[in-house]
Enzyme design. Structure first.
Site, PDB file in Angstrom:
ATOM      1  N   GLU A  37      41.709  33.206 -27.535  1.00  0.00           N
ATOM      2  CA  GLU A  37      41.154  33.643 -26.245  1.00  0.00           C
ATOM      3  C   GLU A  37      42.218  33.712 -25.160  1.00  0.00           C
ATOM      4  OE1 GLU A  37      38.348  33.563 -28.764  1.00  0.00           O
ATOM      5  OE2 GLU A  37      39.244  31.604 -28.419  1.00  0.00           O
ATOM      6  N   ASN A  72      39.541  35.440 -34.464  1.00  0.00           N
ATOM      7  CA  ASN A  72      39.165  36.707 -33.847  1.00  0.00           C
ATOM      8  C   ASN A  72      40.371  37.455 -33.278  1.00  0.00           C
ATOM      9  OD1 ASN A  72      38.948  34.358 -31.897  1.00  0.00           O
ATOM     10  ND2 ASN A  72      39.070  36.069 -30.472  1.00  0.00           N
ATOM     11  N   ASP A  84      33.473  38.177 -31.709  1.00  0.00           N
ATOM     12  CA  ASP A  84      34.202  36.907 -31.773  1.00  0.00           C
ATOM     13  C   ASP A  84      33.826  36.116 -33.030  1.00  0.00           C
ATOM     14  OD1 ASP A  84      35.906  34.743 -30.913  1.00  0.00           O
ATOM     15  OD2 ASP A  84      34.119  33.682 -30.252  1.00  0.00           O
TER      16      ASP A  84
END
Length: 612
Positions: free
Chosen positions: A213, A297, A339
């Site tokens: 992220e 992801n 995700d």
């Protein structure tokens, strides 16, 4: 009298060996093939039961079964379990680690600041032997995506090895607690952290980074156990030379075949900040000499900013541990939309599939399917939904491709509702357990859906690179968690236990046919492995997201241990004190957990149980 006591102990010692050998024979005789890691343990334990009585790595064995051959605690007597002793870690954040037991010592690692404790199991109450404080950089807390957790240490060759949040791996002398070496592997200024538990294979310490992220570039690194020097590094994105793809690489499916796919399946240079972190679990097959692990992801979550399949994110890799050379890869979620990190555990089992014994990898995946994959070739033998799924229609076994549901594809500026499973997936990092006695997989997981909206993401090193507004909530039925018993041969559910909150703890199953797991509202439970009947439960001071283990102590008794301390992504509302009115907090998880503070508080306590 002393002679009689010694004789009795020796008799029990050889009796346990005999029982182990008989069980091994009976499993083969009746068609239950033991997991790879357990086969290795039986072979190594021909002259001793010590390996079976310890817990030297979080997954118990290389096959990641989390199965213990200890069977003193059974369905008949588990209701008699009592608290034997407890220990406060002094750190009230998410406790996700599995304790280790080596000889007469237990080792536990805390969340940041990643203190390593050694407890003396040979003395009443297991007093502290020593502690080691690595003192990681405080700034690492600011770039940790989803709580400052640590998933545990590993033991080998007289060393306890673990990772710190600020991207370092440390080896400590198991007897003295003195630091042997410390190696820096990444840079928190780029958003990198480490939360995973390492695995040691053939004197190589395998470690991966976190930070999908934050726009990091994912990697798996092998260190020399003796000195901490880097031996090889395999990136998850980029040209083949960086991903360690060479002549030996033979993926099963056409979609994974081709040159430099880690570049060509991305917009120009997007692979350099494309995620694919390796923060989950690694398994090892010593006969095939292959390690197996998954990548996370792609970044950002906003898929419209990264057209293409985005190799090699959300992918399972099989590699040679000596060189890191990739042997095969299979992308679980090409061009991931929601995700769905691919970092979950890979259980290595030899199963009878359609009348033929196959070497398989069983994988309960974040995208909602339980995969059974030939671990020699990477062929998907089955992919069966185990939760409510709206994001995809099926897995095409001919092409291997996940077939998305176009109606649930996120769009810029438009809220897409009823997206199931939510971003934490059908199951996140929390590891399953497998029993060769029952032939069942025990899966702790969640039942969550979400609303999802793409927004533009801008990359600034060391800051969030997400590009989505998310709001999560309970899935069909209104419950948010579940423990499911699954038959991987028949590809069907046998039973399940519904829980109010996500079951974010790992699972443990024993030869006594008992499954242990914890809940986020403070319960540690023991259930019948064959029926799912709850046989015993104990209320802890905080929610449980840790990994239960069992061991035989120097006093000859079987014990069960668990760390309690709510947190992690699911429990961030409590551990980080987030405002329940902010439905977008913790990347949207707070909306699904706004009532958790009414059921639990912060904590950091080790609980150890035994029969009277």
């Amino acid at each position: 009298m002393q002679h009689e006591v010694i004789c009795a102990k020796v008799s029990r010692y050889f009796l346990r060996i005999l029982i182990s050998l008989l069980l091994s024979f009976s499993f083969s005789l009746f068609g239950r093939v033991l997991p790879v890691g357990q086969q290795t343990n039986f072979a190594a334990s021909a002259g001793t039961t010590k390996e079976n009585e310890q817990w030297v790595r979080p997954a118990k064995d290389f096959a990641s079964t989390r199965y213990s051959e200890l069977g003193d605690i059974t369905n008949a007597n588990v209701k008699q379990l009592k608290l034997a002793w407890s220990f406060s870690t002094g750190v009230n954040r998410g406790q996700e680690a599995a304790p280790l037991v080596v000889g007469s010592t237990m080792y536990i690692v805390t969340p940041y600041p990643n203190i390593l404790y050694a407890l003396d199991l040979s003395r009443a109450g297991a007093p502290l032997k020593w502690k080691y404080e690595p003192k990681p950089a405080a700034a690492a807390q600011g770039v940790a995506c989803c709580d400052v957790v640590n998933r545990g240490a590993v033991y080998a060759d007289g060393k306890i090895v673990f990772n710190t949040l600020d991207v370092q791996t440390v080896a400590v002398d198991a007897n003295s607690g003195k630091e042997i070496w410390k190696t820096k592997l990444g840079d928190i200024n780029r958003g990198e952290t480490i939360t995973m538990a390492p695995l040691i294979v053939k004197n190589k310490v395998l470690v991966g980074n976190s930070g999908g992220e934050m726009g990091v570039r994912g990697w798996l690194t092998a260190l020399d156990l003796s000195n901490g020097k880097i031996i090889w590094r395999a990136y998850s994105t980029g040209p083949d030379r960086d991903v360690l793809i060479g002549p030996q690489f033979k993926p099963f499916y056409k979609m994974d075949q081709g040159k430099d796919l880690g570049v060509s399946t991305w917009p120009p240079d997007a692979w350099k900040i494309g995620g694919g972190a390796v923060w989950g679990w690694i398994s090892y097959d010593p006969k095939l000499d292959l390690i197996y692990y998954g990548t996370s992801n792609p970044g950002p979550w906003n898929h419209e900013q990264r057209p293409g399949d985005n190799k090699w994110t959300a992918t399972i890799f099989a590699r040679k541990p000596d060189s890191g050379a990739a042997i095969w890869a299979y992308q679980l979620s090409p061009h991931d939309l929601h995700d769905y990190d691919g970092i979950n555990e890979n259980l290595l089992l030899d199963l009878n599939i359609k009348g033929q014994t196959r070497k398989v990898l069983v994988r309960p995946e974040r995208n909602g399917y339980i995969y059974v994959i030939d671990r020699v070739t990477g062929e998907v033998l089955s992919a069966t939904p185990f939760v409510h799924i709206t994001t995809s229609k099926n897995v095409d076994l001919k092409s291997g491709r996940l077939i998305y549901n176009d109606e649930k594809q996120p769009q810029l500026g438009k809220v897409i509702r009823d997206v199931c499973p939510a971003s934490p997936g059908a199951k996140d990092w929390q590891p399953s357990a497998y029993s060769p006695k029952t032939g069942l997989l025990y899966i702790p997981h969640q039942n969550l859906c979400m609303d999802f909206e793409n927004v533009e993401a801008n990359y600034i090193a060391g800051t969030p690179f997400v590009g989505a507004n998310v709001r999560m909530y309970a899935g069909p039925g209104g419950y948010r968690g579940e423990l499911t018993a699954w038959d991987p041969v028949k590809a069907q559910r046998l039973w399940s236990i519904k829980e109010n909150f996500p079951v974010w703890s790992g699972a443990l199953v024993t030869a006594g046919d008992v499954v242990f797991y914890g809940t986020m509202d403070n319960w540690f439970k023991a259930v019948n492995a064959r029926t799912g009947e709850v046989l015993w439960q104990f209320r802890t001071d905080s929610g449980i997201i840790g990994q239960p283990i069992t061991y035989r102590a120097p006093d000859g008794k079987q014990y069960v241990a668990i760390l309690a301390g709510v947190g992690g992504w699911s429990g961030a509302i409590v551990a980080a004190g987030l405002d329940p009115r902010d439905s977008s907090a913790a990347l949207g998880f707070v909306n699904a957990m706004r009532d958790l503070p009414e059921h639990t508080t912060k904590g950091g306590t080790l609980y150890v149980f035994s029969l009277p």
